[in-house]
Design an enzyme around this catalytic site. Sequence first.
Site, mmCIF file in Angstrom:
data_model
loop_
_atom_site.group_PDB
_atom_site.id
_atom_site.type_symbol
_atom_site.label_atom_id
_atom_site.label_comp_id
_atom_site.label_asym_id
_atom_site.label_seq_id
_atom_site.Cartn_x
_atom_site.Cartn_y
_atom_site.Cartn_z
ATOM 1 C CG PHE A 1 -1.918 1.175 1.143
ATOM 2 C CD1 PHE A 1 -3.070 1.062 0.389
ATOM 3 C CD2 PHE A 1 -1.672 2.367 1.804
ATOM 4 C CE1 PHE A 1 -3.974 2.118 0.295
ATOM 5 C CE2 PHE A 1 -2.563 3.423 1.722
ATOM 6 C CZ PHE A 1 -3.716 3.299 0.966
ATOM 7 C CG ASP B 1 5.477 3.655 1.574
ATOM 8 O OD1 ASP B 1 5.446 4.232 2.680
ATOM 9 O OD2 ASP B 1 4.530 3.681 0.773
ATOM 10 C CE LYS C 1 -0.550 5.577 6.812
ATOM 11 N NZ LYS C 1 -1.858 6.138 6.451
#
Length: 273
Positions: free
Chosen positions: A9, A95, A125
């Site tokens: 993701f 990532d 985040k």
Amino acid sequence: HIITALDSFHGRTQAMMAATGQPHYQDNWTPLMPGFVNVPYNDFGAIAGAYVEGRTCAVLLEPVQGEGGVNVPDDGYLKRVQDFCKEKNILFMLDEVQTGMGRLGTVFGYQRFEGVEPDVMTLGKALGSGAPLGAFACKEFCSVLEPGDHGSTFGGNALTTAAGGAGAKALLDEDGPGQAMRNGEYLTGKLNALREDHQVITEVRGMGMLIGVEMDEELSAAIVADCAENGLLLNAVRPNMLRFMPPLNASTEEIDEAIGILDSALTKSTGRS
């Protein structure tokens, strides 16, 4: 093209939907942007097989897959991919949006894996400590952007960068990674103990405070809903997979309370008395 992993993701922009190797995220956004090849995660041979001389420019992976089911790679996998990228003179990119900022028990997730250091790393985040903030870092040899080459309306604004800076300082000053390591071990132990009482749990896996609980029945949605009603927030990343991403500084008392709520939800969902 860029090689990425199935069950990954990487976000919901048009390009990153193509990078994300999960069809249920991609189906509503076709035609996908070309230039990405999705191969099985934790399979070095698949990456080597997808490489095309003169066309492949990078490999993009998560140190631990979060949305894909808290998939922890085998020892040596990331290092082997990194060495392959160096041999082929292509970029090795990680990532760290979910795994960075202390989540795995180190400041950056890649530091949990011996000898691994990406050429490019993305962050987000937790980087903003609650404010919307994303960033990427890269080694000097591939640092080609100049100020003004790329941006967005709110990108790099003073408020969110100040929040990110303050959060990063607190993370280091209060040993957030160390807390994640210790609390993650405690939570994992409690979840494994719970597994003895609930045979539906087949595996507990993860690193630091990124932990997954896999079950042999598709109970995730019901358990997540029941836990939410009782004050515990979980994520059903798969119909049979629960993901835990608690605060790094959660207390043992809070973890114990969470385990009690989960215990009750499991009992209710499996019909045990």
